[in-house]
Write an enzyme that holds these catalytic residues in place. Structure first.
Site, short mmCIF file in Angstrom:
data_model
loop_
_atom_site.label_atom_id
_atom_site.label_comp_id
_atom_site.label_asym_id
_atom_site.label_seq_id
_atom_site.Cartn_x
_atom_site.Cartn_y
_atom_site.Cartn_z
N LYS A 1 0.86 -1.17 0.00
CA LYS A 1 0.00 0.00 0.00
C LYS A 1 0.90 1.23 0.00
CE LYS A 1 -3.87 1.98 2.67
NZ LYS A 1 -4.76 1.75 3.83
N SER B 1 -9.66 1.99 2.82
CA SER B 1 -8.71 2.74 2.04
C SER B 1 -7.71 1.88 1.26
CB SER B 1 -7.93 3.70 2.93
OG SER B 1 -7.13 2.98 3.86
N SER C 1 -9.95 -0.52 6.92
CA SER C 1 -9.33 -0.28 5.61
C SER C 1 -8.70 -1.48 4.95
CB SER C 1 -8.27 0.83 5.74
OG SER C 1 -8.91 2.09 5.74
#
Lengths: 476, 487
Positions: free
Chosen positions: A75, A150, A174
């Protein structure tokens, strides 16, 4: 090239010489280039190829590590020395990390191959990956839908087969919510299990790095590698890291006490199919001999407000370092120190990040601090205590991961409250610091997958992984 | 108005905040070196630079130093504490917040004993001592256009020591700072150098009519880089306040900067521009629990402190206030004195030697006592040698001491013996010399016998010359008087 869905297959083929790491990296690079989901922000092709060659040699020499040849994406809020990291924000445009996060150190030491960085909501704030400065990510299952967030890029990349696994970060869901939206496994470890050193902080007392994978076994293996004490992170637990992957699939016949929070099913906005699927699943578990009970947990309605008061407070302070003075984006309109701050931050942050910084600044400001922040801490303590009490009686708590399947791009963009309510079932684990997993068990008539979530008591990661892996592998 | 006129009408209220930079090896929350004077931006890692993803890690040495100071100041040590973030934007604060302690300072209450303006003992009560980190340095005068930032200092550990508003005048403030600096040095936690900024002081000053119960508006004065300048700033402020009040004005609550060349203060920012620091508990550092055993351990290892030594020197060793004050002023001098008196109980002589010959030598060579070549045990031996009458003071000062400096490992007794400086302990020998001197100078001898007492000096000189300076003056005087009677 096979479309690998588990690391055990990859490992077997690597050892038998069916394939090699260089070929795997080349294959994934090709797939990434052809992808239309915008999951990847950058492919680290040269460093990945270099690692691949090295790991191939190690495999040949029989010295390869636990994750040899696992092609994994980061990420875009996890630092990898000499590589860009931006939190999908304009304010870190072009910024390159000068050090490795602990998780990257550990992945590399175990011979995993880091293929690139994947898109996310800006500074991990959002639930649809529509808050990235580098464009929305599309759900690979239906391209007009969001991948969740996210860690939307992480989930989409794994689901689409652009890498075998990905790391995400989970502050209020997330990892689990995008895993649910994309039909994969997403695991949020116990707070303090995985070092946050090198994770761009959103809300320090909530953030936790975790894996997104096709199956529970791969999550367990990654967790085993990335867990454990770290001299850089003072908030870590010093409890020894169990051998998560070996513990898996033990005790397949054991029966558990499983609770579900009754109020969850009365929540407005909970999709009917997800509701009935979860209810049926509860019946199934009962019929398989588990002791499943409905529980009253009157704090459900406080979770979202409590989460947003505390996370925005921490975020407002954590994001102060992005000021245009030292690194990252500086506005061309900056003239002196004050205008450097004002213009760089106004132009560098997106609207959702600004909203949360302002909320957080407000709740910490003199005159409001006690009414919001201090009270927020008290509510959180209450939630923690009540949750601990629950786990004295129950081994696991079951609930849907999210109230809906992946929604359409743009569908909720104008409505932050509806967006925030997507986190209703996931923030609980972060508020209480307990581990939770989303399992890709459901499929909706709209063609989209959805997940069921299990939470366990603090530091019961091994039990949770074992139980859920058995659940996924049972015959029925 | 003169200060004297002001003090007839007004009462002064001062509270001081001292920032002491700790001399730990590494910084407060990272492993970066804590060194003064390094090349700018070299004592930095991603943590000091505030880079994305970095986390603080508390240096345990900082707690140790804080508790040491707290115990030395008779504070209550906080057993359960945490750190807080103080949020504000500035170029030399790369994280955008300072890690400090707001709600749970490591030490509370306590006091420091000082001398007030009349020389009487006074207790300066402390509000708190807390741990925090220093900011970097903004350098405004090295580049014509830009401010330069040096982050070597960012994250250096500080203790902030805050007094109650109980200081009544500039002299007390001065004496308090001298005392605090002594404590910091005795405890070896901070070098206390105000010029280099390792010790800094902000003063909160207000005045009110004598007898009033409400404090006047206070002003905070910063940027005083010596204890003397704190004194000057306070006196300046007292008069400035009084003049404003006398003219019917009101004191504007603000922060002011001291300007050393003019000795005046200049307004910086008013109360309405004060920051809202949005303190909240630092989530990256967990709570800290201090065990009583740990406190006990630190307490058992505390060095003797200046106030304790001062009282011991006065009450137990019988030294004068002057000697005691001078010895304890400097930690290393006091420790040297303590070493000497382990080997001799001639305390007064030890003090005289230390503050006389040794201090002169240090001044002459511009060195510290730590660089003084002769061991305290050797000085004690020298004193014993004098006490026993084996050498006299003159020989000791003018001959033996220089020889010891030249040859610091040598034993003073050996030096004196080797050079034949030992006093003729045998008074028969001196008697013989005296008799010989009388014989060779019959005129003077007659006048001396007839009562011309000043000739004693003449004979003394002759005896000294004959004995090559070894004759003990006291014995010689006695014998001169005794023998002349018999002639």
């Amino acid at each position: 090239m096979k479309d690998y869905k588990s690391y055990s297959q990859v490992r077997k083929d690597l050892q038998e010489g069916v394939t090699n790491c260089v070929a795997l990296v080349a294959y994934y690079c090709e797939r990434i280039n052809a992808s239309k989901t915008n999951a990847f922000l950058e492919v680290f092709e040269s460093s990945a190829m270099e690692s691949a060659k090295l790991v191939d040699q190690k495999i040949a020499a029989g010295t390869a590590g636990k994750l040899a040849g696992m092609v994994i994406a980061l990420k875009d809020n996890i630092c990898y020395k000499g590589h860009k990291v931006s939190g999908s924000s304009k304010i870190l445009e072009g910024f390159e990390s000068i050090y490795n996060s602990t998780v990257v150190e550990k992945l590399l030491a175990a011979d995993a191959i880091i293929i690139g960085r994947v898109n996310c909501d800006e500074f991990a704030m959002g639930g649809s990956n529509e808050n990235s400065a580098y464009g929305d990510v599309k759900n690979p299952i239906q391209l007009d839908r969001v991948p969740g967030g996210s860690s939307g890029g992480s989930a989409a990349a794994v689901a689409e087969g652009l890498c075998l696994a990905a790391l995400g970060s989970d502050t209020g869901g997330s990892i689990r919510q995008p895993a649910s939206y994309c039909g994969i496994v997403g695991y949020k470890p116990t707070y303090g299990r995985v070092s946050r050193h090198g994770l761009l902080a959103y809300a320090s007392s909530f953030d936790q790095i975790g894996p997104l994978t096709h199956n529970v076994e791969d999550s367990a293996l990654i967790l085993e590698v990335i867990s454990g004490m770290d001299e850089y992170d003072s908030t870590m637990s010093d409890i020894e890291v169990p051998n998560f992957s070996n513990l898996i699939n033990s005790d397949t016949s054991k029966k558990y006490k499983i609770g579900y929070i009754k109020d969850c099913f009365d929540m407005t906005g909970l999709d009917g199919e997800i509701k009935s699927f979860t209810e049926n699943f509860i019946k199934e578990l009962s019929s398989e001999g588990h002791d499943v009970k409905g529980i009253d947990f009157p704090l459900l309605e406080y979770m979202i407000p409590n989460y947003y008061v505390l996370t925005t407070a921490e975020a407002s302070s954590n994001l102060a370092r992005y000021d245009g003075a030292h690194f990252g984006f500086r506005s061309p309109d900056a003239k002196d120190i004050d205008s450097t701050y004002v213009t760089s931050r106004s132009q560098g942050f997106g609207p959702e990040v600004k909203r949360r910084i302002m909320l957080g600044t407000f709740v910490l400001s003199a005159g409001y601090f006690d009414a919001y922040y201090t009270k927020g801490l008290k509510v959180r303590r209450l939630i923690k205590e009540k949750t601990e009490e629950l786990f004295k009686e129950y081994d696991y708590i079951l609930m849907p991961t999210a109230p809906t399947t992946a929604f359409k791009l743009g569908e909720n963009s104008d409505d932050p409250i509806t967006m925030y309510l997507q986190d209703i079932f996931t923030v609980h684990a972060n508020l209480a610091g307990v581990p939770a997993i989303s399992l890709p068990l459901g499929s909706h008539s709209n063609g989209m997958p959805f997940g069921l979530q299990f939470m366990a008591a603090k530091n019961k990661d091994a039990d949770l992984l074992n139980f859920t892996s058995n659940l996924m592998n049972r015959e029925s | 108005m003169t200060l004297e006129e002001v003090l007839k009408k007004y009462e002064v209220v001062i509270g001081l905040e001292v920032h002491a930079q700790l001399n730990t090896k590494s910084k407060a929350y990272s492993a970066d070196p804590n060194e003064f004077g390094s090349v700018p931006n070299t004592n930095v890692s991603p943590v000091s630079l505030g880079h994305p993803g970095t986390l603080p890690k508390l240096n345990k040495e900082v707690i140790n130093h804080a508790i040491k100071l707290g115990l030395a100041c008779h504070c209550d040590i906080t057993r359960e504490m945490h750190f807080d973030r103080k949020n504000y934007f500035y170029a030399d604060l790369p994280k955008g917040y300072q890690i400090t302690q707001d709600k749970t300072p490591v030490c509370r209450h306590g006091y420091v004993l000082i001398k007030d303006a009349d020389g009487n003992e006074k207790r300066i009560d402390l509000t708190r001592i807390h741990m925090e980190e220093d900011s970097g340095k903004s350098i405004h005068d090295q580049d014509p256009f830009d401010t330069l930032v040096d982050l070597n200092r960012a994250g250096v550990p500080l203790l902030e020591i805050v007094t109650e508003p109980v200081i009544k005048n500039a002299t007390e403030a001065y004496n308090y700072l001298i005392e605090v600096r002594k404590l910091l040095r005795y405890l070896d936690v901070c070098d206390g150098n105000m010029e280099e900024g390792s010790m800094r002081c902000d003063a909160n000053i207000s005045i009110m009519p004598i007898g009033s119960k409400t404090y006047g508006n206070r002003v905070e004065v910063k940027n005083m880089n010596s204890i003397r300048n704190v004194y000057r700033a306070i006196e300046f402020e007292i008069v400035r306040h009084a003049e404003i009040l006398e003219n019917g004005g009101e004191i504007y609550q603000e922060t002011r900067n001291f300007d050393a060349p003019s000795g005046s203060t200049i307004g910086m920012r008013g109360k309405e521009n004060a920051h809202d620091y949005r303190y909240f508990p630092e989530p990256d550092l967990g709570g800290i629990t201090i065990e009583q055993a740990y406190i006990n351990q630190i307490e058992s290892m505390l060095p003797p402190l200046p106030n304790f030594l001062y009282k011991k020197y006065i009450n137990e060793l019988g030294l004068s206030d002057y000697d005691a004050t001078n010895i304890v002023e400097n930690r290393d001098i006091a420790l040297y004195f303590e070493e000497i008196i382990k080997h001799t109980s001639s305390y007064k002589n030890a003090a005289n030697w230390l503050m006389g010959a040794i201090k002169s030598y240090l001044n002459e060579m511009s060195i510290e006592i730590s660089e003084f070549p002769i061991g305290a045990d050797k000085i004690a031996q020298l004193i014993t040698l004098i006490e026993s009458g084996k050498i006299n003071n003159t020989i000791a000062t003018q001959k033996v001491f220089p020889e010891m400096l030249a040859n610091p490992t040598a034993n003073p007794q050996d030096i004196a013996t080797k050079n034949d400086w030992i006093v003729q302990g045998d008074s028969g020998e001196i008697e013989a010399i005296i008799k010989g001197v009388f014989e060779k100078n019959p005129d003077e001898t007659k006048r001396f016998k007839d009562g011309e007492k000043k000739l004693a000096g003449f004979f003394m000189g002759l005896v000294m010359r004959e004995s090559k300076g070894k004759a003990d003056p006291k014995t010689t005087t006695q014998l001169l008087n005794k023998i002349i009677e018999t002639l």
